[in-house]
Every structure is written in structure tokens, then in C-alpha cells.
Design a protein around this motif. Structure first.
Motif, PDB file in Angstrom:
ATOM      1  N   VAL A   3      95.976  -6.872  30.822  1.00 53.99           N
ATOM      2  CA  VAL A   3      96.626  -5.762  30.128  1.00 53.99           C
ATOM      3  C   VAL A   3      97.844  -5.355  30.950  1.00 53.99           C
ATOM      4  O   VAL A   3      97.721  -5.000  32.119  1.00 53.99           O
ATOM      5  CB  VAL A   3      95.676  -4.557  29.975  1.00 53.99           C
ATOM      6  CG1 VAL A   3      96.418  -3.380  29.353  1.00 53.99           C
ATOM      7  CG2 VAL A   3      94.472  -4.936  29.140  1.00 53.99           C
ATOM      8  N   ILE A   4      99.016  -5.433  30.327  1.00 51.59           N
ATOM      9  CA  ILE A   4     100.257  -5.055  31.001  1.00 51.59           C
ATOM     10  C   ILE A   4     100.764  -3.771  30.359  1.00 51.59           C
ATOM     11  O   ILE A   4     100.882  -3.674  29.143  1.00 51.59           O
ATOM     12  CB  ILE A   4     101.319  -6.152  30.890  1.00 51.59           C
ATOM     13  CG1 ILE A   4     100.843  -7.397  31.625  1.00 51.59           C
ATOM     14  CG2 ILE A   4     102.632  -5.678  31.457  1.00 51.59           C
ATOM     15  CD1 ILE A   4     101.820  -8.525  31.602  1.00 51.59           C
ATOM     16  N   GLN A   5     101.054  -2.770  31.196  1.00 54.88           N
ATOM     17  CA  GLN A   5     101.615  -1.505  30.728  1.00 54.88           C
ATOM     18  C   GLN A   5     103.034  -1.409  31.266  1.00 54.88           C
ATOM     19  O   GLN A   5     103.246  -1.418  32.470  1.00 54.88           O
ATOM     20  CB  GLN A   5     100.768  -0.332  31.198  1.00 54.88           C
ATOM     21  CG  GLN A   5      99.368  -0.356  30.631  1.00 54.88           C
ATOM     22  CD  GLN A   5      98.494   0.764  31.150  1.00 54.88           C
ATOM     23  OE1 GLN A   5      98.738   1.314  32.210  1.00 54.88           O
ATOM     24  NE2 GLN A   5      97.457   1.079  30.388  1.00 54.88           N
ATOM     25  N   LEU A  12     105.340   5.619  29.472  1.00 54.43           N
ATOM     26  CA  LEU A  12     104.747   4.399  28.960  1.00 54.43           C
ATOM     27  C   LEU A  12     105.519   3.941  27.729  1.00 54.43           C
ATOM     28  O   LEU A  12     105.661   4.669  26.760  1.00 54.43           O
ATOM     29  CB  LEU A  12     103.280   4.635  28.596  1.00 54.43           C
ATOM     30  CG  LEU A  12     102.521   3.426  28.063  1.00 54.43           C
ATOM     31  CD1 LEU A  12     102.421   2.342  29.129  1.00 54.43           C
ATOM     32  CD2 LEU A  12     101.145   3.849  27.617  1.00 54.43           C
ATOM     33  N   LEU A  14     105.150   0.425  26.467  1.00 51.49           N
ATOM     34  CA  LEU A  14     104.397  -0.568  25.716  1.00 51.49           C
ATOM     35  C   LEU A  14     103.194  -1.020  26.529  1.00 51.49           C
ATOM     36  O   LEU A  14     103.278  -1.154  27.748  1.00 51.49           O
ATOM     37  CB  LEU A  14     105.297  -1.780  25.425  1.00 51.49           C
ATOM     38  CG  LEU A  14     104.688  -2.977  24.719  1.00 51.49           C
ATOM     39  CD1 LEU A  14     104.365  -2.626  23.276  1.00 51.49           C
ATOM     40  CD2 LEU A  14     105.635  -4.144  24.767  1.00 51.49           C
ATOM     41  N   SER A  15     102.069  -1.226  25.854  1.00 55.83           N
ATOM     42  CA  SER A  15     100.887  -1.841  26.448  1.00 55.83           C
ATOM     43  C   SER A  15     100.620  -3.135  25.710  1.00 55.83           C
ATOM     44  O   SER A  15     100.638  -3.152  24.481  1.00 55.83           O
ATOM     45  CB  SER A  15      99.668  -0.937  26.340  1.00 55.83           C
ATOM     46  OG  SER A  15      99.805   0.172  27.177  1.00 55.83           O
ATOM     47  N   GLN A  16     100.365  -4.194  26.467  1.00 57.79           N
ATOM     48  CA  GLN A  16     100.186  -5.509  25.862  1.00 57.79           C
ATOM     49  C   GLN A  16      99.059  -6.255  26.546  1.00 57.79           C
ATOM     50  O   GLN A  16      98.865  -6.121  27.753  1.00 57.79           O
ATOM     51  CB  GLN A  16     101.458  -6.342  26.027  1.00 57.79           C
ATOM     52  CG  GLN A  16     102.246  -6.533  24.793  1.00 57.79           C
ATOM     53  CD  GLN A  16     103.435  -7.434  25.031  1.00 57.79           C
ATOM     54  OE1 GLN A  16     103.845  -7.685  26.161  1.00 57.79           O
ATOM     55  NE2 GLN A  16     104.003  -7.928  23.962  1.00 57.79           N
ATOM     56  N   LEU A  17      98.348  -7.065  25.791  1.00 56.25           N
ATOM     57  CA  LEU A  17      97.338  -7.964  26.313  1.00 56.25           C
ATOM     58  C   LEU A  17      97.950  -9.360  26.305  1.00 56.25           C
ATOM     59  O   LEU A  17      98.194  -9.933  25.243  1.00 56.25           O
ATOM     60  CB  LEU A  17      96.080  -7.920  25.451  1.00 56.25           C
ATOM     61  CG  LEU A  17      94.903  -8.751  25.914  1.00 56.25           C
ATOM     62  CD1 LEU A  17      94.368  -8.228  27.240  1.00 56.25           C
ATOM     63  CD2 LEU A  17      93.815  -8.750  24.878  1.00 56.25           C
ATOM     64  N   VAL A  47      94.418  -4.814  34.870  1.00 58.95           N
ATOM     65  CA  VAL A  47      95.463  -3.881  34.434  1.00 58.95           C
ATOM     66  C   VAL A  47      96.627  -3.980  35.417  1.00 58.95           C
ATOM     67  O   VAL A  47      96.445  -3.867  36.625  1.00 58.95           O
ATOM     68  CB  VAL A  47      94.948  -2.425  34.368  1.00 58.95           C
ATOM     69  CG1 VAL A  47      96.071  -1.488  33.980  1.00 58.95           C
ATOM     70  CG2 VAL A  47      93.790  -2.309  33.405  1.00 58.95           C
ATOM     71  N   HIS A  49     100.703  -2.576  36.076  1.00 60.26           N
ATOM     72  CA  HIS A  49     101.807  -1.686  35.720  1.00 60.26           C
ATOM     73  C   HIS A  49     103.116  -2.398  36.056  1.00 60.26           C
ATOM     74  O   HIS A  49     103.294  -2.874  37.173  1.00 60.26           O
ATOM     75  CB  HIS A  49     101.733  -0.380  36.496  1.00 60.26           C
ATOM     76  CG  HIS A  49     100.654   0.535  36.010  1.00 60.26           C
ATOM     77  ND1 HIS A  49     100.444   1.769  36.557  1.00 60.26           N
ATOM     78  CD2 HIS A  49      99.744   0.416  35.023  1.00 60.26           C
ATOM     79  CE1 HIS A  49      99.438   2.359  35.937  1.00 60.26           C
ATOM     80  NE2 HIS A  49      98.988   1.543  35.004  1.00 60.26           N
TER      81      HIS A  49
END
Length: 72
Positions: A3-5, A12, A14-17, A47, A49
Motif C-alpha cells: 500500500v503506497i500513500q 494525502l 492518493l492511496s494505491q495497492l 505500508v 509513505h
């Protein structure tokens, strides 16, 4: 899978898998905006950041209303 935030100025974006983690100084595109990765920090096991610097959005000025036109 990780998971990249993505953060810009502690906001924040964008959050992406994803499968791969971006590298520092890599050019990326988020929500149609070009940007550059400033730092990558692993917070938890899966996770990450990523702090980015995105280009500024330039808003176009509205056209001035032409009141000289004849109304019908």
C-alpha cells in the motif's frame, strides 16, 4: 503487494495497492498531474509513505463578458 500513500505538503493525495515502490527522484503522474518523488519511507510491513512535489495547477481566467452584443 504494497500500500503506497502519496503525500504532498502533509496532505494525502492518493492511496494505491501496487507491486513496485517508486524510487527517489522518479518522475510520476498522479491524477493527471506530473510530479517528482522526494522521499520514500516504509511505515509498516506493507505500508509505504511517498512524499511528492506536484506541479502547480494553473487556472485559466474566465473570458470577460461582452455586454456590447445586441440582445434579442
Amino acid at each position: 503487494m504494497v500500500v503506497i500513500q502519496f503525500f504532498e505538503n502533509n496532505t494525502l493525495v492518493l492511496s494505491q495497492l501496487v507491486n513496485n515502490i517508486p524510487a527517489v527522484d522518479e518522475n510520476i503522474k498522479i491524477k493527471g498531474r506530473k510530479g517528482k518523488v522526494l522521499s520514500v519511507k516504509e511505515v509498516d510491513g506493507n505500508v509505504v509513505h511517498v512524499h511528492v512535489a506536484l506541479e502547480k495547477v494553473i487556472k485559466k481566467q474566465l473570458l470577460l463578458k461582452d455586454d456590447k452584443k445586441r440582445r434579442r
